[in-house]
Design an enzyme around this catalytic site. Sequence first.
Site, PDB file in Angstrom:
ATOM      1  N   GLY A   1     126.639  60.982 131.815  1.00 46.09           N
ATOM      2  CA  GLY A   1     125.238  60.731 131.524  1.00 46.09           C
ATOM      3  C   GLY A   1     124.333  61.927 131.353  1.00 46.09           C
TER       4      GLY A   1
ATOM      5  CB  CYS B   1     120.133  48.302  99.682  1.00 46.03           C
ATOM      6  SG  CYS B   1     120.620  49.037  98.115  1.00 46.03           S
TER       7      CYS B   1
ATOM      8  CE1 TYR C   1     128.892  57.251 123.011  1.00 45.98           C
ATOM      9  CE2 TYR C   1     127.543  59.169 123.474  1.00 45.98           C
ATOM     10  CZ  TYR C   1     128.412  58.189 123.898  1.00 45.98           C
ATOM     11  OH  TYR C   1     128.816  58.164 125.209  1.00 45.98           O
TER      12      TYR C   1
ATOM     13  NE  ARG D   1     122.998  59.257 119.331  1.00 47.38           N
ATOM     14  CZ  ARG D   1     121.910  59.987 119.516  1.00 47.38           C
ATOM     15  NH1 ARG D   1     121.486  60.822 118.553  1.00 47.38           N
ATOM     16  NH2 ARG D   1     121.230  59.904 120.640  1.00 47.38           N
TER      17      ARG D   1
ATOM     18  CD  GLU E   1     134.057  57.770 134.335  1.00 49.91           C
ATOM     19  OE1 GLU E   1     133.109  57.134 133.807  1.00 49.91           O
ATOM     20  OE2 GLU E   1     134.860  57.267 135.124  1.00 49.91           O
ATOM     21  N   PRO E   2     131.924  63.008 131.632  1.00 52.47           N
ATOM     22  CG  PRO E   2     132.220  65.320 131.452  1.00 52.47           C
ATOM     23  CD  PRO E   2     132.606  64.136 132.288  1.00 52.47           C
TER      24      PRO E   2
END
Length: 421
Positions: free
Chosen positions: A239, A346, A375, A314, A275-276
């Site tokens: 996180g 579009c 991501y 994103r 858990e990076p």
Amino acid sequence: MDHFLYRNGTLYAEDVALTDIAAQVGTPFYCYSTATFTRHFRLFDEALDGMDHLVCYAMKANSNQAILSLMASLGAGVDVVSGGEYARAKAAGFDGDKIVFSGVGKTREEMRAALTGGIRQFNLESEPEMLVLNEVALELGTVAPVTVRVNPDVDAKTHEKIATGKSENKFGIPIARAREVYAHIATLPGLRVVGIDVHIGSQLTDLEPFRLAYRKVAELTETLRADGHDIIRLDLGGGLGIPYARGNEAPPLPVEYGAMVKEELSHLGCEIEIEPGRLIAGNSGILVSEVIYVKSGEGRDFLIIDAAMNDLVRPSMYGAHHDIVPVVEAEPGAEQQPYDIVGPVCESGDTFAKQRNMTKVAAGDLVAFRSAGAYGAVMASEYNTRPLIPEVLVHEDQFAVIRSRPSFDEIINRDTIPTWI
């Protein structure tokens, strides 16, 4: 820090000019830096020196097999959230005892695959999942190592779509019910408690929410040990955020995070797992795109590029910011003007930035989206039958295409027309 820097007016990835990659691969494409991935992993690993620990790369950030193989070669563990990610981890060379299985919806088939292929632990998210895993383990004649993901009801002060540690989020069990759940696990012969899991969200820019959550976990550890549970491992999730906008206040560094973890948890003598994903991958990659048109509109100019929301979702999904820079640097003092930077899909949602100040660009110029390594490619789609774009990995003065752009025929031929049509 990353390894995407200007040299003689051209943006380079390590020792390779992005213009050279574009000439050979075409645009748009993702480009990753081996040196940056390596550096960011080692920063986390070194931050926890002095504690028994394992840095488990969260592959949902970027799951290309080349990246996973690099992480495995560095000694990382890996956090997976699906059967497909588990298969990727095994194919990339991760041993089962370095694979952590998270996620709220694990299926029986996924559980069987992990128990058969090897697993470090399952992070349980609910009591129904707990009961199913017990059944599957007994069917296979084995015992599943487990933690329970507790929800500490801590506000991570991040985007609502990536917050996971508040009471209304779908993740984990309320921390107030942890003793009851752990007592139930102790009665199930197919499960073996190894620790506690917590993860409060993504893109955190302040250590205080982590500190509050970890204090609750420390208290719970001592309570569960007093109840007779063997808590040897604490999975603290990931996180920690990255600076998406140059010039903004930087999030805490891994070394500062590590110091806080030691301060809050070292007295427990537990092995620490983190858990990076984003902080390892985010600034390790960029997206390179070519300007198709510069269009004058009513009171604004549009920069229409060949990347679109299907390539990098994103901004459309989260309103996320990415710095967008010219690959060929403008002269010092060059005039800037505001552009709406958009793609060819579009939908009006296919917008990367509104009224973003940039030096003047023209059709055929290249632009780069910074901080696009996490991501980006993993969330891409073929909407509008736009092929998934290539991924390129650079190492010093070399580069390799680690995922190719499919042809239209390859995309179309995946479909099957029924005989009755």
